[in-house]
Design a protein around this motif. Sequence first.
Motif, mmCIF file in Angstrom:
data_model
loop_
_atom_site.group_PDB
_atom_site.id
_atom_site.type_symbol
_atom_site.label_atom_id
_atom_site.label_comp_id
_atom_site.label_asym_id
_atom_site.label_seq_id
_atom_site.Cartn_x
_atom_site.Cartn_y
_atom_site.Cartn_z
ATOM 1 N N ASN A 53 74.049 -62.933 -4.351
ATOM 2 C CA ASN A 53 73.848 -62.710 -5.785
ATOM 3 C C ASN A 53 74.895 -63.453 -6.621
ATOM 4 O O ASN A 53 75.438 -62.901 -7.578
ATOM 5 N N ASN A 54 75.155 -64.698 -6.268
ATOM 6 C CA ASN A 54 76.118 -65.503 -7.008
ATOM 7 C C ASN A 54 75.472 -66.807 -7.480
ATOM 8 O O ASN A 54 76.151 -67.804 -7.707
ATOM 9 N N ASN A 55 74.160 -66.764 -7.640
ATOM 10 C CA ASN A 55 73.375 -67.951 -7.964
ATOM 11 C C ASN A 55 73.113 -68.049 -9.467
ATOM 12 O O ASN A 55 73.234 -67.059 -10.194
ATOM 13 N N PRO A 56 72.761 -69.230 -9.969
ATOM 14 C CA PRO A 56 72.374 -69.358 -11.385
ATOM 15 C C PRO A 56 71.203 -68.432 -11.708
ATOM 16 O O PRO A 56 70.236 -68.348 -10.957
ATOM 17 N N GLY A 57 71.303 -67.708 -12.805
ATOM 18 C CA GLY A 57 70.266 -66.747 -13.183
ATOM 19 C C GLY A 57 70.636 -65.319 -12.871
ATOM 20 O O GLY A 57 70.070 -64.382 -13.429
ATOM 21 N N SER A 58 71.609 -65.121 -11.971
ATOM 22 C CA SER A 58 72.082 -63.775 -11.669
ATOM 23 C C SER A 58 73.046 -63.318 -12.750
ATOM 24 O O SER A 58 73.902 -64.083 -13.196
#
Length: 350
Positions: free
Chosen positions: A221-226
């Motif tokens: 959960n460290n991606n763009p959008g999170s």
Amino acid sequence: MSYLKPLFRHPKLPKNKLGYTLKEYEGSLSTLCAGCGHDSISAAIVQACFELSIEPHKVAKISGIGCSSKTPTYFLGNSHGFNSVHGRMPSVATGANMANKDMVYFGVSGDGDSASIGMGQLVHVIRRNLNMVYIVMNNGCYGLTKGQDSATADQGSKSKAGSINPFQAIDLASLAIELGASFVAQSFSGDKLQLVPLIKAALHHKGFAFLNVISPCVTFNNNPGSTKSYDYVREHIEATSSLDFVPEMPEIKTKYDEGKSTRVAMHDGTLIQLNKLANDWDPEDRISAVNALQKARSKNEILTGLLYVNTEWNDLHGTLNTHQTPLNKLKEEDLCPGDEALKEINDGFR
């Protein structure tokens, strides 16, 4: 691969009032993913307990199931610990606390452990105002089962797999205030300067101290959008205040602007000194705290700091008027006073 920490420590490491160094407050080497926010929270707990000179053997660490619930292994290795069933940590903490109120209780949980399977347990331990520090390591996903959205994942946030969460998030800080928690704070695992004083203040609070800490999952959960990623949190964080915790009563050395500073006196005479950044927020007013949270949420901001504190409410022992001596220290003659005492009690119900 070895998970043993090296035994060597520099002989001139700083010591606290007990003569202990940080080594006495550390635990085993972490097996969590490198960069996990949970490890930063563990380090903050170690630092807070070291600086407050808390005796490790007087601490009880209780957890449920999840990545967060593994962390008691990684701090205060010389204290007591109990890893309970998923979502049932509050029951175990309540039983232990009622038997021995002289211990310092840490409850360590995650957003799945507290906001899903353990929600029914959480709401009751809050409303009973159990004297403990309850830390939620909140990453918005189920890290042990490949990163599905948890109940605290924000509506519209994107998972690593690319799916968009259609559901509203459970706001644990607002929930805690609504249910009557007497100390509510919110922080970010990457903000040690804020988190350590908050943990210190929570440890001195007599009652239920709830800390919701955003702790990014670097794997799922460290991606763009999170909205729980490191980048997102750093870009949207908004603090209510900067704070100092004053464990004793010397002169306050930190300087604050006139009219923006407030002090909160704890039960034992210690102080929390707040440099207020939000002028329309009062940490001792429940309605003000809830309004501040909702206002921040409407602007997609993550409000951190001490949100609410009440030092006047009784903790569970005060409400039940329990014996001053912990139950596990009472002698047989105290617990079994004899037939005459029992007869007198029974007569009182006739």
